[in-house]
Structure formats: structure tokens, C-alpha cells
Design a protein around this motif. Structure first.
Motif, PDB file in Angstrom:
ATOM      1  N   LEU A 181       0.830  -1.201   0.000  1.00  0.00           N
ATOM      2  CA  LEU A 181       0.000   0.000   0.000  1.00  0.00           C
ATOM      3  C   LEU A 181       0.864   1.250   0.000  1.00  0.00           C
ATOM      4  O   LEU A 181       0.585   2.226  -0.710  1.00  0.00           O
ATOM      5  N   LYS A 182       1.956   1.225   0.757  1.00  0.00           N
ATOM      6  CA  LYS A 182       2.834   2.396   0.864  1.00  0.00           C
ATOM      7  C   LYS A 182       3.518   2.717  -0.456  1.00  0.00           C
ATOM      8  O   LYS A 182       3.821   3.878  -0.744  1.00  0.00           O
ATOM      9  N   GLU A 183       3.757   1.697  -1.266  1.00  0.00           N
ATOM     10  CA  GLU A 183       4.359   1.932  -2.584  1.00  0.00           C
ATOM     11  C   GLU A 183       3.453   2.793  -3.459  1.00  0.00           C
ATOM     12  O   GLU A 183       3.938   3.576  -4.282  1.00  0.00           O
ATOM     13  N   ILE A 184       2.159   2.652  -3.295  1.00  0.00           N
ATOM     14  CA  ILE A 184       1.186   3.391  -4.106  1.00  0.00           C
ATOM     15  C   ILE A 184       0.779   4.695  -3.437  1.00  0.00           C
ATOM     16  O   ILE A 184       0.648   5.731  -4.093  1.00  0.00           O
ATOM     17  N   GLU A 185       0.600   4.645  -2.118  1.00  0.00           N
ATOM     18  CA  GLU A 185       0.136   5.806  -1.351  1.00  0.00           C
ATOM     19  C   GLU A 185       1.270   6.287  -0.445  1.00  0.00           C
ATOM     20  O   GLU A 185       1.200   6.196   0.787  1.00  0.00           O
ATOM     21  N   ASP A 215       1.058  -7.391  -3.419  1.00  0.00           N
ATOM     22  CA  ASP A 215       0.244  -7.063  -4.602  1.00  0.00           C
ATOM     23  C   ASP A 215      -1.161  -6.611  -4.181  1.00  0.00           C
ATOM     24  O   ASP A 215      -1.722  -5.684  -4.776  1.00  0.00           O
ATOM     25  N   PHE A 216      -1.706  -7.287  -3.185  1.00  0.00           N
ATOM     26  CA  PHE A 216      -3.029  -6.922  -2.670  1.00  0.00           C
ATOM     27  C   PHE A 216      -2.994  -5.483  -2.137  1.00  0.00           C
ATOM     28  O   PHE A 216      -3.912  -4.692  -2.385  1.00  0.00           O
ATOM     29  N   GLY A 217      -1.930  -5.154  -1.398  1.00  0.00           N
ATOM     30  CA  GLY A 217      -1.777  -3.799  -0.879  1.00  0.00           C
ATOM     31  C   GLY A 217      -1.671  -2.770  -1.990  1.00  0.00           C
ATOM     32  O   GLY A 217      -2.293  -1.697  -1.921  1.00  0.00           O
ATOM     33  N   ARG A 218      -0.899  -3.097  -3.034  1.00  0.00           N
ATOM     34  CA  ARG A 218      -0.766  -2.179  -4.172  1.00  0.00           C
ATOM     35  C   ARG A 218      -2.119  -1.976  -4.856  1.00  0.00           C
ATOM     36  O   ARG A 218      -2.503  -0.857  -5.194  1.00  0.00           O
ATOM     37  N   ASN A 219      -2.824  -3.086  -5.059  1.00  0.00           N
ATOM     38  CA  ASN A 219      -4.131  -3.021  -5.719  1.00  0.00           C
ATOM     39  C   ASN A 219      -5.126  -2.204  -4.899  1.00  0.00           C
ATOM     40  O   ASN A 219      -5.889  -1.389  -5.442  1.00  0.00           O
ATOM     41  N   PHE A 220      -5.094  -2.404  -3.587  1.00  0.00           N
ATOM     42  CA  PHE A 220      -5.983  -1.641  -2.711  1.00  0.00           C
ATOM     43  C   PHE A 220      -5.646  -0.156  -2.789  1.00  0.00           C
ATOM     44  O   PHE A 220      -6.541   0.709  -2.850  1.00  0.00           O
ATOM     45  N   GLY A 221      -4.350   0.157  -2.816  1.00  0.00           N
ATOM     46  CA  GLY A 221      -3.915   1.549  -2.934  1.00  0.00           C
ATOM     47  C   GLY A 221      -4.420   2.205  -4.202  1.00  0.00           C
ATOM     48  O   GLY A 221      -4.837   3.380  -4.188  1.00  0.00           O
ATOM     49  N   GLU A 222      -4.413   1.472  -5.303  1.00  0.00           N
ATOM     50  CA  GLU A 222      -4.902   2.023  -6.560  1.00  0.00           C
ATOM     51  C   GLU A 222      -6.413   2.322  -6.483  1.00  0.00           C
ATOM     52  O   GLU A 222      -6.898   3.288  -7.071  1.00  0.00           O
TER      53      GLU A 222
END
Length: 396
Positions: free
Chosen positions: A274-278, A386-393
């Protein structure tokens, strides 16, 4: 203890330094609290509210130091709840014919609490009471936070006695907003709003707009609990208006419980993705079994999105997770996104059950969640990132 607020108004309440739980065991009060009662001395003498029943004797003795009880002309009950009305039975035994000014619903509830037919004078918004140089104006405040609640405004002194609205559980001998830690005060006010008033956001918004439309000059706000707002008191009114509009900050809160740390590891790894995206978003990871439940839902209040995780146990979810979900559902948060995660051994129902509860709570569930069997290895942790990245998007 009592102290003069000004030449007209004296605080005659009770400071409860030791209080750590309120509403039974439902609300944590890390900083204690106060039960604020106010004595107005004009040509007529008015007592606004009393204290919790446990402190009745102390309250009466303290009040008698300030005034002969028989010289109290009127009592105002802004709210019937026992932490504000608890000393009324003993007070009314001593001065039985004293008129009690309150809303129609408040009179009904006081009768239901104490089974006494006292001298009630029912008032509604706009009604006034002449007390000498000043007068009292009454403003109904239904569901802030009970159906009987009202504000009382003292003209001349320009003081709003606001009952539970604008209050906090915050004990301090300093008593004024410009003297205490402002950050701690605002947090306690937000925690109070979250846990007490969030379910009534539309009514709060309507009432605050009505209050502002009256154009009343306000020099001070004296709530039923906690610190008196003296430095720019209208600011907390405007803050309430913002909080009532489905408030959120740029924050994501991850709440979890775990049996053997697999779900905890998932929470931390989802946060990495998530932090990678947000990158600029505040991300908080809170254990529902170790962190205070009222503080957790305060973080939910601040969040634009939440993730909730639990191991599967007995085809269900861990009890602390279930409790937080029940609180979230009851508080009725709106315009927040959400998803579920969790580990399991063989049956794996937790993610589905959490997702169902998040949906029932009225949150926007953005995906079906993620579950990992037993202890997630590198491949499983990659899936969590990946789930965290997807959630961030999806929450951008």
C-alpha cells in the motif's frame, strides 16, 4: 472544588481523575473526566445540571458552600442521562418545589429514571427565561446525543451551556482550552464525537447549521464533560460541522487480530504494498486485541479506507475482530472504502465473514479480500504486497 468562571457563573461540578471506563465498560477514558455543573447568580439563581449519582453527597456539600440551596430559583436539565442528573433526587428532596426547565422528552426521561413527578417546566427552541440582567435562551438539540438534549444560552455573558455536545472526557485542574494541551484536547474531542455522535451525523450537521444561523455571539462554550472552550470557542462548532460531513483524512487504518502471527505478517506486508502506491498517506496498523477499541474506531473515523483481518477460528473470526466490526457497524461510518484479509488452517471462512460485515456496515468493499493458508511463505507475502498495491490504486 468549585471555581468562578466569571462574576456571574461558577463551576460546581466534580472532577473525576480516576475514571477509566464510561457507559459501563464501553468507553475508555484514559484522561479521566469531569461532570460539569454550573451555578448562575443573577437577580435569580440558576443551577445547570448536576453530577453522576456516585458523587451526590460531595456535590451537595460543595454546592452548599456556594449558596443556600433554598435560594436556587431554577434548575435547568440540559440532558437526563445519569452522569448529569444523578444528584437530582437528593437535591429535589431538599428543595422539592424548585422548577426544573427541560425539554418535554427530558421530563419524560427524568420521570422514567427517578419515578418522581417534580415541578417540570417544558421548553422548546426559542423559549427564554428572564433571570435579571441576563436571560436564558433554550435550544433543543435532539440526538446530540439523546432525544432529550438541549443547549442553554446565557445572554449578556454570551455563554453556551452545550451539554454533551463539544464535550470530552478530559480531567484537568486548568479547565480552559487555552491552558491545556491543544493536541490532546482536540483528540479527546474527536474521540468523543466518534464514539458518541457519529451515528447522528445528519442531525448534528442540521443542528450546527441552525446554531450558526442564530448568529449568537459566543464568548465561551461550557460542555457537560471536560474542558471549557474559551479561546476562539466558535472553532469547535465549525470543527463539529466538518466532522458531521462523513469526515476523513488521508489515512488508511489496518486492523487485525492473529493467533500465530500469520495474519499480523499479512497486515504488515499489505501495508508495504500500500505504501508503494500511497507514499504520502498515513498508514496505521492496529491489533484489535491489544489496542483500545475506542481509540481504534477513532482512527477509523479519521480514515478514508480500512482493512480488517482475522485468523479463522471455529468457522468464524476472532472475538476482538468481531467486536470492532460490531462497533463500526453501529457507528454508521459513511464514504469509506474497505477490504478483508486473514490466514487460516483448513476451513478459511474469516475473510468472507469480515467482508459480509463490512458490507452490512455500509462501507464500500473494493474487492473480495485475500486469505493465505497456514504461514505465508515468500509467494504468499508477494501476494499480500500485490493486494496492498491493488488496494492503494482503488482508494486513490
Amino acid at each position: 472544588m468549585s471555581f468562578k468562571i466569571n462574576n456571574t457563573v461558577t463551576w460546581v461540578g466534580k472532577m473525576d481523575w480516576e475514571l477509566r471506563k464510561f457507559h459501563g465498560e464501553e468507553y475508555s477514558t484514559h484522561r479521566g473526566s469531569s461532570y460539569n455543573s454550573y451555578l448562575i447568580k443573577d437577580e435569580k439563581t440558576v443551577l445547570i445540571d448536576t453530577v453522576w449519582q456516585a458523587f451526590t453527597k460531595e456535590f451537595i456539600a460543595n454546592l452548599e458552600k456556594e449558596i443556600d440551596l433554598k435560594k436556587i430559583d431554577f434548575i435547568v436539565a440540559n440532558h437526563s442521562e445519569i452522569d448529569h442528573s444523578g444528584a437530582l433526587p437528593e437535591l429535589m428532596r431538599l428543595i422539592p418545589n424548585t422548577p426544573i426547565y427541560c425539554t418535554k422528552t427530558c421530563a419524560k426521561l427524568l420521570k422514567a429514571h427517578y419515578h418522581q413527578d417534580w415541578n417540570f417546566v417544558e421548553v422548546k427552541t426559542g423559549d427564554t427565561l428572564e433571570i435579571g440582567k441576563n436571560k436564558l435562551m433554550f435550544i433543543e438539540a435532539k440526538m446530540l446525543h439523546w432525544p432529550d438534549s438541549m443547549f442553554t444560552y446565557l445572554t449578556g455573558e454570551n455563554i453556551l451551556f452545550s451539554s454533551d455536545a463539544f464535550g470530552q472526557h478530559f480531567a484537568s485542574e486548568l479547565m480552559y482550552s487555552d491552558k491545556v494541551d491543544s493536541e490532546g484536547l482536540l483528540y479527546e474531542a474527536m474521540k468523543y464525537y466518534t464514539n458518541i455522535l457519529t451515528p447522528f451525523n445528519p442531525l448534528v450537521k442540521k443542528k450546527i447549521e441552525e446554531l450558526l444561523s442564530l448568529g449568537l455571539p459566543i464568548n465561551m462554550i461550557c460542555p457537560g464533560h471536560g474542558i471549557i472552550w474559551r479561546d476562539n470557542p466558535s472553532e469547535i462548532i465549525k470543527t463539529y460541522l466538518e466532522w458531521s460531513k462523513n469526515y476523513k483524512e488521508d489515512q488508511v487504518t489496518i486492523i487485525y487480530d492473529t493467533m500465530w502471527n500469520s495474519t499480523r505478517r499479512m497486515a504488515e506486508t499489505i501495508a508495504e504494498g500500500l505504501k508503494e502506491i500511497e507514499a504520502n498517506t498515513t498508514i496505521k496498523i492496529l491489533s484489535s486485541s491489544k489496542y483500545d477499541k475506542n481509540d481504534i474506531v477513532t482512527e477509523v473515523f479519521k480514515s478514508k479506507a480500512i482493512l480488517i483481518g482475522s485468523s479463522t477460528i471455529n468457522k468464524g473470526i476472532l472475538s476482538s475482530t468481531a467486536a470492532i466490526l460490531e462497533m463500526i457497524k453501529g457507528l454508521g461510518f459513511k464514504e469509506k472504502k474497505a477490504a478483508a484479509f486473514g490466514s487460516y488452517g483448513w476451513s478459511g471462512e474469516s475473510v468472507r465473514l469480515i467482508t459480509e460485515e463490512l458490507t452490512k456496515a455500509g462501507l464500500e468493499v473494493v474487492n473480495e479480500g485475500i486469505r493465505e493458508e497456514w504461514i505465508p511463505g515468500e509467494a504468499g507475502l508477494d501476494r499480500c504486497r500485490d493486494f496492498g498495491r491493488n488496494f492503494g490504486e482503488k482508494i486513490k
